[in-house]
Design a protein around this motif. Sequence first.
Motif, PDB file in Angstrom:
ATOM      1  N   VAL A  68       1.121  -1.295   0.144  1.00 41.17           N
ATOM      2  CA  VAL A  68       0.030  -0.080   0.397  1.00 41.17           C
ATOM      3  C   VAL A  68       0.788   1.353   0.295  1.00 41.17           C
ATOM      4  O   VAL A  68       1.209   1.313   0.821  1.00 41.17           O
ATOM      5  CB  VAL A  68      -1.179   0.464   1.090  1.00 41.17           C
ATOM      6  CG1 VAL A  68      -1.638   1.191   1.033  1.00 41.17           C
ATOM      7  CG2 VAL A  68      -1.956  -1.647   1.045  1.00 41.17           C
ATOM      8  N   TYR A  69       1.312   1.821  -1.360  1.00 44.08           N
ATOM      9  CA  TYR A  69       2.196   3.305  -1.404  1.00 44.08           C
ATOM     10  C   TYR A  69       1.248   4.009  -2.484  1.00 44.08           C
ATOM     11  O   TYR A  69       0.825   3.911  -3.545  1.00 44.08           O
ATOM     12  CB  TYR A  69       3.206   2.492  -1.784  1.00 44.08           C
ATOM     13  CG  TYR A  69       4.132   3.531  -2.110  1.00 44.08           C
ATOM     14  CD1 TYR A  69       4.892   4.187  -1.328  1.00 44.08           C
ATOM     15  CD2 TYR A  69       4.113   4.456  -3.326  1.00 44.08           C
ATOM     16  CE1 TYR A  69       5.312   5.170  -1.819  1.00 44.08           C
ATOM     17  CE2 TYR A  69       5.042   5.154  -3.673  1.00 44.08           C
ATOM     18  CZ  TYR A  69       6.098   5.298  -2.532  1.00 44.08           C
ATOM     19  OH  TYR A  69       6.985   6.759  -3.044  1.00 44.08           O
ATOM     20  N   THR A  70       1.202   5.459  -2.062  1.00 38.67           N
ATOM     21  CA  THR A  70       1.215   6.632  -2.276  1.00 38.67           C
ATOM     22  C   THR A  70       2.541   7.543  -2.405  1.00 38.67           C
ATOM     23  O   THR A  70       2.790   7.598  -1.567  1.00 38.67           O
ATOM     24  CB  THR A  70       0.062   7.284  -1.861  1.00 38.67           C
ATOM     25  OG1 THR A  70      -0.958   7.027  -1.779  1.00 38.67           O
ATOM     26  CG2 THR A  70      -0.499   8.297  -2.577  1.00 38.67           C
ATOM     27  N   ALA A  71       2.497   7.982  -3.555  1.00 38.70           N
ATOM     28  CA  ALA A  71       3.480   8.456  -4.455  1.00 38.70           C
ATOM     29  C   ALA A  71       3.687  10.324  -3.964  1.00 38.70           C
ATOM     30  O   ALA A  71       2.294  10.860  -3.269  1.00 38.70           O
ATOM     31  CB  ALA A  71       3.962   9.286  -5.450  1.00 38.70           C
ATOM     32  N   PRO A  72       4.789  10.771  -2.924  1.00 37.47           N
ATOM     33  CA  PRO A  72       4.595  11.830  -2.073  1.00 37.47           C
ATOM     34  C   PRO A  72       4.040  12.459  -3.286  1.00 37.47           C
ATOM     35  O   PRO A  72       4.335  13.210  -4.284  1.00 37.47           O
ATOM     36  CB  PRO A  72       6.138  12.248  -2.133  1.00 37.47           C
ATOM     37  CG  PRO A  72       6.948  10.595  -2.246  1.00 37.47           C
ATOM     38  CD  PRO A  72       5.918   9.830  -2.903  1.00 37.47           C
ATOM     39  N   GLY A  73       3.464  14.369  -2.588  1.00 34.97           N
ATOM     40  CA  GLY A  73       2.774  15.185  -3.146  1.00 34.97           C
ATOM     41  C   GLY A  73       1.489  14.431  -3.588  1.00 34.97           C
ATOM     42  O   GLY A  73      -0.136  14.962  -4.394  1.00 34.97           O
ATOM     43  N   HIS A  74       0.720  12.985  -3.270  1.00 39.83           N
ATOM     44  CA  HIS A  74      -0.092  12.437  -3.968  1.00 39.83           C
ATOM     45  C   HIS A  74      -0.722  12.129  -2.796  1.00 39.83           C
ATOM     46  O   HIS A  74      -1.669  11.550  -3.027  1.00 39.83           O
ATOM     47  CB  HIS A  74      -0.663  10.986  -5.180  1.00 39.83           C
ATOM     48  CG  HIS A  74      -0.202  12.092  -6.087  1.00 39.83           C
ATOM     49  ND1 HIS A  74      -1.067  13.097  -7.446  1.00 39.83           N
ATOM     50  CD2 HIS A  74       1.171  11.970  -6.689  1.00 39.83           C
ATOM     51  CE1 HIS A  74       0.147  12.649  -8.274  1.00 39.83           C
ATOM     52  NE2 HIS A  74       0.976  12.205  -7.704  1.00 39.83           N
ATOM     53  N   ARG A  75      -0.236  11.637  -1.901  1.00 43.64           N
ATOM     54  CA  ARG A  75      -1.151  11.738  -0.014  1.00 43.64           C
ATOM     55  C   ARG A  75      -1.996  12.794   1.000  1.00 43.64           C
ATOM     56  O   ARG A  75      -2.112  13.494  -0.151  1.00 43.64           O
ATOM     57  CB  ARG A  75       0.686  10.596   1.069  1.00 43.64           C
ATOM     58  CG  ARG A  75       1.442  10.292   0.074  1.00 43.64           C
ATOM     59  CD  ARG A  75       2.331  10.103   1.278  1.00 43.64           C
ATOM     60  NE  ARG A  75       3.066   9.229   0.204  1.00 43.64           N
ATOM     61  CZ  ARG A  75       4.423   8.826   0.790  1.00 43.64           C
ATOM     62  NH1 ARG A  75       5.888   9.628   1.588  1.00 43.64           N
ATOM     63  NH2 ARG A  75       5.291   8.078  -0.313  1.00 43.64           N
ATOM     64  N   GLN A  76      -2.607  11.684   1.672  1.00 40.56           N
ATOM     65  CA  GLN A  76      -3.346  12.936   2.368  1.00 40.56           C
ATOM     66  C   GLN A  76      -4.645  12.896   1.248  1.00 40.56           C
ATOM     67  O   GLN A  76      -5.429  14.195   1.220  1.00 40.56           O
ATOM     68  CB  GLN A  76      -2.747  13.873   3.376  1.00 40.56           C
ATOM     69  CG  GLN A  76      -1.681  13.189   3.804  1.00 40.56           C
ATOM     70  CD  GLN A  76      -2.527  12.559   4.862  1.00 40.56           C
ATOM     71  OE1 GLN A  76      -3.933  12.668   5.814  1.00 40.56           O
ATOM     72  NE2 GLN A  76      -1.366  11.562   5.164  1.00 40.56           N
ATOM     73  N   LYS A  77      -5.397  12.417   0.238  1.00 40.07           N
ATOM     74  CA  LYS A  77      -5.941  12.553  -0.427  1.00 40.07           C
ATOM     75  C   LYS A  77      -6.635  11.904  -0.955  1.00 40.07           C
ATOM     76  O   LYS A  77      -7.858  12.083  -1.653  1.00 40.07           O
ATOM     77  CB  LYS A  77      -5.647  13.402  -2.188  1.00 40.07           C
ATOM     78  CG  LYS A  77      -4.490  14.304  -2.565  1.00 40.07           C
ATOM     79  CD  LYS A  77      -3.850  14.412  -3.676  1.00 40.07           C
ATOM     80  CE  LYS A  77      -3.059  15.960  -3.831  1.00 40.07           C
ATOM     81  NZ  LYS A  77      -2.632  15.748  -4.721  1.00 40.07           N
ATOM     82  N   GLY A  78      -7.182  10.858  -0.225  1.00 41.88           N
ATOM     83  CA  GLY A  78      -7.930   9.859   0.332  1.00 41.88           C
ATOM     84  C   GLY A  78      -7.598   8.475  -0.969  1.00 41.88           C
ATOM     85  O   GLY A  78      -8.883   7.582  -1.450  1.00 41.88           O
ATOM     86  N   ILE A  79      -6.737   9.070  -2.200  1.00 40.95           N
ATOM     87  CA  ILE A  79      -6.095   7.896  -2.867  1.00 40.95           C
ATOM     88  C   ILE A  79      -5.877   6.249  -2.140  1.00 40.95           C
ATOM     89  O   ILE A  79      -6.839   5.177  -2.485  1.00 40.95           O
ATOM     90  CB  ILE A  79      -5.341   8.462  -3.958  1.00 40.95           C
ATOM     91  CG1 ILE A  79      -5.345   9.328  -3.976  1.00 40.95           C
ATOM     92  CG2 ILE A  79      -5.476   7.299  -4.564  1.00 40.95           C
ATOM     93  CD1 ILE A  79      -4.411  10.264  -5.169  1.00 40.95           C
TER      94      ILE A  79
END
Length: 154
Positions: free
Chosen positions: A92-103
């Motif tokens: 479970v990974y979200t690239a920096p810059g796309h975090r904290q957006k519910g993705i």
Amino acid sequence: MNYRAADKNDIEKLVNIRIAYLKEDFGEISDESFKTICKSLPEYFIKHLNNDIFAFIAENDDIVVSSAFLLIMEKPANPCFVTGRIGNVLNVYTAPGHRQKGIAGRLMDMLIKFGREKSIDYIELKATDIGYPLYKKLGFVENVSSYTDMKFYF
């Protein structure tokens, strides 16, 4: 943002998001280990994708910015998993810059729904401090066991 299950055409993207995750999670990886991992990942996904590992991805302009993998394992049934099918969440990974957006939350919702459709008994994971609040919000509970988790290394 496009949310979907990955397929065989996405293997290079899955390798890239896995490597990004590993670099952030493990920090320093030796050159030898890194080369071995990079060589083995495409082979792994060719063999296992949509057989026993399922990847859910979020894309922005055809670039994968987030992932959640579900590994489904089948074991001899027992009272804790009567179908013998359990799931393990990985990457479970979200690239920096796309975090904290519910993705990641949306991908995890897809993963959980898929797990229900596959009639697995439960889904387990190991939560980082960052991921813990999301997993609690989704309904994951801490596993308390009378058994001690152990490993044997070769």
